[in-house]
Motif scaffolding. Structure first.
Motif, PDB file in Angstrom:
ATOM      1  N   ASN A   1       9.866   5.998   2.949  1.00 17.53           N
ATOM      2  CA  ASN A   1       8.896   5.441   2.004  1.00 17.53           C
ATOM      3  C   ASN A   1       9.439   5.345   0.582  1.00 17.53           C
ATOM      4  OD1 ASN A   1       7.168   5.319   4.134  1.00 17.53           O
ATOM      5  ND2 ASN A   1       5.629   6.706   3.290  1.00 17.53           N
TER       6      ASN A   1
ATOM      7  N   LYS B   1      -7.618   3.992   7.340  1.00 17.67           N
ATOM      8  CA  LYS B   1      -9.064   3.884   7.109  1.00 17.67           C
ATOM      9  C   LYS B   1      -9.414   2.581   6.396  1.00 17.67           C
ATOM     10  CE  LYS B   1     -12.964   6.423   5.103  1.00 17.67           C
ATOM     11  NZ  LYS B   1     -13.386   7.642   4.359  1.00 17.67           N
ATOM     12  N   GLU B   2      -8.628   2.225   5.374  1.00 19.68           N
ATOM     13  CA  GLU B   2      -8.917   1.017   4.593  1.00 19.68           C
ATOM     14  C   GLU B   2      -8.760  -0.246   5.436  1.00 19.68           C
ATOM     15  OE1 GLU B   2      -7.311  -1.191   0.529  1.00 19.68           O
ATOM     16  OE2 GLU B   2      -7.160   0.993   0.746  1.00 19.68           O
TER      17      GLU B   2
ATOM     18  N   THR C   1       9.408   2.021  -1.572  1.00 16.53           N
ATOM     19  CA  THR C   1       8.761   1.957  -2.874  1.00 16.53           C
ATOM     20  C   THR C   1       9.727   1.424  -3.930  1.00 16.53           C
ATOM     21  OG1 THR C   1       7.312   3.809  -2.314  1.00 16.53           O
ATOM     22  CG2 THR C   1       7.589   3.307  -4.655  1.00 16.53           C
TER      23      THR C   1
ATOM     24  N   MET D   1       0.831  -1.210   0.000  1.00 22.49           N
ATOM     25  CA  MET D   1       0.000   0.000   0.000  1.00 22.49           C
ATOM     26  C   MET D   1       0.865   1.259   0.000  1.00 22.49           C
ATOM     27  SD  MET D   1      -2.935  -1.355   2.647  1.00 22.49           S
ATOM     28  CE  MET D   1      -4.276  -0.243   2.206  1.00 22.49           C
TER      29      MET D   1
ATOM     30  N   SER E   1       2.241   1.824  -3.340  1.00 20.15           N
ATOM     31  CA  SER E   1       1.208   2.290  -4.271  1.00 20.15           C
ATOM     32  C   SER E   1       0.903   3.774  -4.087  1.00 20.15           C
ATOM     33  CB  SER E   1      -0.076   1.474  -4.070  1.00 20.15           C
ATOM     34  OG  SER E   1       0.146   0.118  -4.378  1.00 20.15           O
ATOM     35  N   GLY E   2       1.581   4.408  -3.120  1.00 20.70           N
ATOM     36  CA  GLY E   2       1.430   5.840  -2.913  1.00 20.70           C
ATOM     37  C   GLY E   2       0.335   6.257  -1.953  1.00 20.70           C
ATOM     38  N   LYS E   3      -0.216   5.307  -1.210  1.00 24.66           N
ATOM     39  CA  LYS E   3      -1.304   5.644  -0.285  1.00 24.66           C
ATOM     40  C   LYS E   3      -0.745   6.275   0.990  1.00 24.66           C
ATOM     41  CE  LYS E   3      -4.559   2.132  -1.889  1.00 24.66           C
ATOM     42  NZ  LYS E   3      -5.446   0.995  -1.520  1.00 24.66           N
ATOM     43  N   PRO E   4      -1.330   7.405   1.461  1.00 22.98           N
ATOM     44  CA  PRO E   4      -0.881   8.036   2.703  1.00 22.98           C
ATOM     45  C   PRO E   4      -1.339   7.251   3.922  1.00 22.98           C
ATOM     46  CG  PRO E   4      -2.761   9.217   1.801  1.00 22.98           C
ATOM     47  CD  PRO E   4      -2.377   8.184   0.779  1.00 22.98           C
TER      48      PRO E   4
ATOM     49  N   ALA F   1      -5.145   7.197   4.722  1.00 27.13           N
ATOM     50  CA  ALA F   1      -5.947   6.371   3.822  1.00 27.13           C
ATOM     51  C   ALA F   1      -5.750   4.889   4.126  1.00 27.13           C
ATOM     52  CB  ALA F   1      -5.573   6.666   2.369  1.00 27.13           C
ATOM     53  N   ILE F   2      -4.512   4.506   4.427  1.00 26.70           N
ATOM     54  CA  ILE F   2      -4.216   3.111   4.771  1.00 26.70           C
ATOM     55  C   ILE F   2      -4.934   2.726   6.055  1.00 26.70           C
ATOM     56  CG2 ILE F   2      -2.402   1.498   5.467  1.00 26.70           C
ATOM     57  CD1 ILE F   2      -0.478   3.085   3.667  1.00 26.70           C
TER      58      ILE F   2
END
Length: 210
Positions: free
Chosen positions: A196, A171-172, A200, A159, A162-165, A168-169
């Motif tokens: 990060n 919450k998901e 990545t 995640m 994939s560039g998710k902050p 957002a992570i």
């Protein structure tokens, strides 16, 4: 009559699977779940002979659901059907108790074969997965760093890559930002990375993400 639960958040895929199973496994009753939480709820409320799970679903993902099922109903066969190639999740799924791991590119007859084996209490190992398992044994001392990550840490590195902050992570995955940060710190330590950007780069280098 067989009772099978198909859990997948993509309706077209879910309905297609249900159609294949209904046509080839008569007599059978096929139920559906649109996400991981619904799958868990249905397994608790109803009696199934087998569960087919997607890995990537909103909320509880397939491996989380698999672990919950195995904790409470260890004898219930669970097949993982995923869009992700076997080298990414198959070994983790099998270690967590899956009866087999198939990609969504597999033919319907392969899925039916896997289901028949699982219903007999056997494991379904495809030819490509057998090669991965053999390679795993041969190269146990030369594992890449991401192989020592826990499932949750591995999920998180994908995640992040994939560039998710963090927000957002969190919450998901239904976790706090503090917990995500703690996981991230462990990942950096285990993979010997500093930030990060390096995580990545590592994920892309090892083809963990596109």
């Amino acid at each position: 009559m067989l009772r099978i639960l198909v859990a997948d958040d993509h309706e077209v895929v879910r309905k297609g699977l249900m159609k294949v199973l209904a046509e080839t496994l008569q007599p059978v009753k096929v139920d559906e779940a649109r996400n991981g939480q619904e799958a868990v709820s249905k397994v608790w409320k109803s009696k199934y002979d087998l569960v087919v799970l997607d890995i990537k679903m909103p909320g509880k993902n397939g491996l989380d659901v698999l672990k919950e099922i195995k904790q409470h109903q260890p004898k219930l066969p669970v097949l993982i059907l995923s869009m992700h190639p076997e080298e990414q999740f198959a070994i983790r799924a099998m270690r967590a108790g899956a009866s087999g791991y198939l990609t969504k590119e597999c033919a319907g007859d392969e899925l039916v074969l896997a289901i028949r084996k699982a219903l007999k209490g056997e494991k379904y190992i495809s030819g490509s997965l057998a090669q991965i398992l053999a390679s795993e044994l041969d190269n146990d001392s030369e594992k890449p760093l991401h192989e020592i990550l826990s499932y949750r840490e591995y999920q998180l590195i994908l995640m992040i890559a994939s560039g998710k902050p963090v927000g957002a992570i969190a919450k998901e995955l239904c976790l706090s930002a503090k917990t995500i940060s703690s996981y991230r710190a462990n990942i950096l330590l285990k993979t010997r990375k500093k930030n990060n950007a390096e995580l990545t780069h590592y994920a892309i280098q090892h083809k963990l993400v596109d």
